[in-house]
Design an enzyme around this catalytic site. Sequence first.
Site, short mmCIF file in Angstrom:
data_model
loop_
_atom_site.label_atom_id
_atom_site.label_comp_id
_atom_site.label_asym_id
_atom_site.label_seq_id
_atom_site.Cartn_x
_atom_site.Cartn_y
_atom_site.Cartn_z
N ASP A 5 -2.36 -18.59 0.31
CA ASP A 5 -3.32 -19.27 -0.58
C ASP A 5 -4.00 -20.42 0.17
OD1 ASP A 5 -0.82 -20.53 -0.54
OD2 ASP A 5 -0.75 -20.95 -2.70
N ASP B 144 -12.20 -9.80 4.51
CA ASP B 144 -13.48 -9.79 3.78
C ASP B 144 -13.96 -11.23 3.58
OD1 ASP B 144 -13.32 -6.96 3.47
OD2 ASP B 144 -14.14 -7.07 1.44
N LYS C 285 3.74 -15.55 2.35
CA LYS C 285 3.99 -16.22 1.07
C LYS C 285 5.49 -16.42 0.98
CE LYS C 285 2.50 -17.68 -2.98
NZ LYS C 285 1.59 -18.82 -3.17
N TYR D 17 0.82 -1.21 0.00
CA TYR D 17 0.00 0.00 0.00
C TYR D 17 0.85 1.27 0.00
CZ TYR D 17 -4.47 -2.31 0.99
OH TYR D 17 -5.61 -3.06 0.91
N ASP E 51 -6.25 -7.56 4.29
CA ASP E 51 -7.41 -6.92 3.66
C ASP E 51 -8.29 -7.98 3.01
OD1 ASP E 51 -9.02 -4.83 2.59
OD2 ASP E 51 -7.97 -5.02 0.68
C1 IPM Z 1 -10.29 -1.63 4.20
C2 IPM Z 1 -10.39 -1.04 2.80
C3 IPM Z 1 -9.21 -0.13 2.51
C4 IPM Z 1 -7.97 -1.00 2.55
C5 IPM Z 1 -9.27 0.65 1.19
C6 IPM Z 1 -10.56 1.40 1.01
C7 IPM Z 1 -8.11 1.58 1.06
O1 IPM Z 1 -10.52 -2.04 1.84
O2 IPM Z 1 -10.25 -0.84 5.16
O3 IPM Z 1 -10.28 -2.84 4.33
O4 IPM Z 1 -7.64 -1.68 1.56
O5 IPM Z 1 -7.33 -1.00 3.59
MN MN Z 2 -10.85 -4.01 2.70
#
Ligand code: IPM
Ligand code: MN
Length: 353
Positions: A217, A245, A185, A139, A241
């Site tokens: 993975d 999710d 990884k 990032y 990240d």
């Molecule tokens: C999160 C989001 C952010 C990230 C984005 C919007 C920059 O996906 O907070 O998980 O990737 O950290």
């Molecule tokens: Mn995210």
Amino acid sequence: MKYTITALPGDGIGPEIMDAGLSALKEIEKQFGHDFQITTCAFGGAAIDLTGQPLPEETLISCQKSDAILLAAIGGPKWDDAKIRPEQGLLALRKSLGLFANIRPVQVPESISHLSPLKQEIVSGSDFVIVRELTGGLYFGEPKHFDDSGAVDTLVYSAEEIRRIIVQAFEIAEKRRKRVTSVDKANVLASSKLWRQIANDVAKEYPDVTLNHQYVDACAMHLIQNPTQFDVLVTENMFGDILSDEASVLSGSLGMLPSASFAKDGPSLYEPIHGSAPDIAGENVANPISMILSVVMMLRESFHLEAEARALETAVSETLSAGFFTKDLKGQATTTDFTKEVQKRIKGGVTNG
Ligand code: IPM
Ligand code: MN
Ligand code: NAD
């Protein structure tokens, strides 16, 4: 007691769920006799529209001066082609405040384990924490640029950046079931080789905590095949990240998961793990649980108000047990319906118990 909080509602469903979080907080304030002083600031796309910048100086200063920061969500198609995107404001805020440790708890309480798209017997009892490094890696690494002929991102980690996040994971594991899974990884990436070496070194300082390693993975597969194996999972920025999710699906919806971000010192920031959900914005159907549980984490971690945190957490779980579900959980409760039910149960819980 008096506490100062900067609220950043942001974009899309952000203002709707921020309203929910602050309404719940107001009820706690009333029932427990606190004084939560809220300053609401422009952030993300909304701030670009107002000032041309996603993180105006005034907003950053307010965050720096507060006891804690609540953020809902930023971003959306309106700003996807903008010169400066809302997401840059979020990264700048995290970097400016030094918020290197992002804690994303994943829990599947019995009352909602039937709501997951995965089999109930697989998700039931899942209870782990993803510790995501938040201010390093792909990032932020330089060089970073793109043009029509090519593009570069750089994955950089210093040994110290890796060490401090792994130490954080072990500290959390000591107070839980004493298992750390470090995700990397290391079969390909140099940064992951260093990560694994440092994880092994830190583990020697915590003899009662068991460390194991998974490649990212394979971890993506283990998370949905056998999620109850995890206690504390620690990983770098981008892997964290993506895996968080994925993990949210265990609980039935991305709209369930809160997070806390900590610096070495200074205010902590609390935010849902999801984004601004432009596809449902303005419809009063967003699940506010991610935001309300972020408020719970703020009460507990920044203000050490354990009874208040528990009252709010219990009100959320009782609302779910009573069968109130938002649309993402196949229910009909609106964002405001759900929030009112939570407020009612805070009042009832405090008065009766
Ligand atoms: C999160 C989001 C952010 C990230 C984005 C919007 C920059 O996906 O907070 O998980 O990737 O950290
Ligand atoms: Mn995210
Ligand atoms: P998203 O997380 O906004 O949405 C993904 C899916 O989950 C959508 O279908 C959405 O409706 C659903 N969802 C998310 N939160 C929900 C909730 N509380 N209740 C019910 N459903 C919910 O991801 P996206 O669509 O890929 O991104 C939209 C925008 O958000 C992008 O601009 C992205 O950069 C941004 N984003 C911001 C943050 C943040 O503010 N921390 C995090 C992730 C993405």
